[in-house]
Design a protein around this motif. Structure first.
Motif, PDB file in Angstrom:
ATOM      1  N   VAL A 113       0.868  -1.170   0.000  1.00  0.00           N
ATOM      2  CA  VAL A 113       0.000   0.000   0.000  1.00  0.00           C
ATOM      3  C   VAL A 113       0.905   1.220   0.000  1.00  0.00           C
ATOM      4  CG1 VAL A 113      -1.826   1.264   1.199  1.00  0.00           C
ATOM      5  CG2 VAL A 113      -1.814  -1.247   1.238  1.00  0.00           C
ATOM      6  N   MET A 114       0.867   1.927  -1.094  1.00  0.00           N
ATOM      7  CA  MET A 114       1.739   3.078  -1.323  1.00  0.00           C
ATOM      8  C   MET A 114       3.193   2.626  -1.198  1.00  0.00           C
ATOM      9  SD  MET A 114      -0.687   6.016   0.317  1.00  0.00           S
ATOM     10  CE  MET A 114       0.263   7.398  -0.253  1.00  0.00           C
ATOM     11  N   ASP A 115       3.936   3.159  -0.229  1.00  0.00           N
ATOM     12  CA  ASP A 115       5.342   2.764  -0.123  1.00  0.00           C
ATOM     13  C   ASP A 115       5.617   1.877   1.093  1.00  0.00           C
ATOM     14  OD1 ASP A 115       5.073   4.760   1.746  1.00  0.00           O
ATOM     15  OD2 ASP A 115       6.646   6.042   0.929  1.00  0.00           O
ATOM     16  N   ASP A 116       4.564   1.264   1.622  1.00  0.00           N
ATOM     17  CA  ASP A 116       4.698   0.313   2.730  1.00  0.00           C
ATOM     18  C   ASP A 116       4.290  -1.075   2.259  1.00  0.00           C
ATOM     19  OD1 ASP A 116       5.537   1.966   4.905  1.00  0.00           O
ATOM     20  OD2 ASP A 116       3.490   2.747   5.057  1.00  0.00           O
ATOM     21  N   ALA A 117       4.961  -2.081   2.783  1.00  0.00           N
ATOM     22  CA  ALA A 117       4.598  -3.467   2.479  1.00  0.00           C
ATOM     23  C   ALA A 117       4.592  -4.270   3.766  1.00  0.00           C
ATOM     24  CB  ALA A 117       5.576  -4.081   1.485  1.00  0.00           C
ATOM     25  N   GLN A 118       3.764  -5.297   3.747  1.00  0.00           N
ATOM     26  CA  GLN A 118       3.716  -6.239   4.857  1.00  0.00           C
ATOM     27  C   GLN A 118       3.748  -7.647   4.276  1.00  0.00           C
ATOM     28  OE1 GLN A 118       0.256  -6.068   7.393  1.00  0.00           O
ATOM     29  NE2 GLN A 118       1.080  -7.626   8.741  1.00  0.00           N
ATOM     30  N   ILE A 119       4.616  -8.484   4.829  1.00  0.00           N
ATOM     31  CA  ILE A 119       4.617  -9.893   4.464  1.00  0.00           C
ATOM     32  C   ILE A 119       3.397 -10.523   5.137  1.00  0.00           C
ATOM     33  CG2 ILE A 119       5.830 -12.106   4.663  1.00  0.00           C
ATOM     34  CD1 ILE A 119       7.272 -10.164   2.789  1.00  0.00           C
ATOM     35  N   THR A 120       2.537 -11.143   4.353  1.00  0.00           N
ATOM     36  CA  THR A 120       1.363 -11.805   4.915  1.00  0.00           C
ATOM     37  C   THR A 120       1.707 -13.208   5.375  1.00  0.00           C
ATOM     38  OG1 THR A 120       0.684 -12.548   2.717  1.00  0.00           O
ATOM     39  CG2 THR A 120      -0.272 -10.478   3.544  1.00  0.00           C
ATOM     40  N   ASN A 121       2.503 -13.895   4.579  1.00  0.00           N
ATOM     41  CA  ASN A 121       2.956 -15.231   4.947  1.00  0.00           C
ATOM     42  C   ASN A 121       4.131 -15.649   4.063  1.00  0.00           C
ATOM     43  OD1 ASN A 121       1.057 -15.298   2.863  1.00  0.00           O
ATOM     44  ND2 ASN A 121      -0.365 -16.584   3.958  1.00  0.00           N
ATOM     45  N   ILE A 122       4.945 -16.517   4.628  1.00  0.00           N
ATOM     46  CA  ILE A 122       6.069 -17.086   3.907  1.00  0.00           C
ATOM     47  C   ILE A 122       6.294 -18.481   4.490  1.00  0.00           C
ATOM     48  CG2 ILE A 122       7.719 -15.925   5.443  1.00  0.00           C
ATOM     49  CD1 ILE A 122       9.717 -15.925   3.053  1.00  0.00           C
TER      50      ILE A 122
END
Length: 149
Positions: free
Chosen positions: A64-73
């Motif tokens: 979202v815009m310039d932020d990211a979140q790892i949801t799963n790996i």
């Protein structure tokens, strides 16, 4: 590893991803969740890792815009310890940078020390705790962050 490939996840990959998911998590995501992520979530970016055309791992993120979140790996349990998670995480970080992401975050179980060690290799630092985050056992999550640029 022979014939290792990382590529964008497609709908046809979901059954293979579900195998990895079920082997890796006590409360695995459902097929419908993955379909939603791959087909309808404009913020989602999912990749699969294959060895000899068999899915052995995957990673998902929301941008979202310039932020990211790892949801799963996740990597298949019998292949862990071969630096595959490290390769997949590095690939993901590179993809996120090309998308203009400046900050990356994720939640990790407080008890998952191998994962925390991996994330720290990439400069991630603990930034807080989400109390009772995991619904299956009320374990806390550690929020980790890194600035990518």
């Amino acid at each position: 590893m022979a014939n290792l490939k990382i590529r964008k996840m497609k709908l046809r990959d979901i059954e293979g991803v579900l195998k990895v998911e079920r082997m890796s998590f006590s409360t695995p995501w459902t097929k419908d969740i993955f379909i939603q992520e791959v087909e309808r979530n404009q913020h989602a970016h999912y990749y699969v890792m294959e060895i000899n055309d068999s899915i052995v791992g995957y990673v998902g993120s929301w941008v979202v815009m310039d932020d990211a979140q790892i949801t799963n790996i996740a990597i298949m349990p019998d292949l862990r310890g071969n630096k595959l998670g490290e390769k997949l995480f590095r690939f993901t970080m590179q993809q996120l940078v090309t998308l203009g992401v400046k900050r990356l975050s994720l939640e990790v179980r407080a008890s998952n020390l191998p994962a925390q060690k991996l994330y720290k290799k990439f400069g991630m630092v603990p930034g807080g705790i989400r109390k009772n985050y995991y619904q299956d056992d009320n374990e806390d999550a550690i929020v980790m962050w890194v600035n990518l640029v």
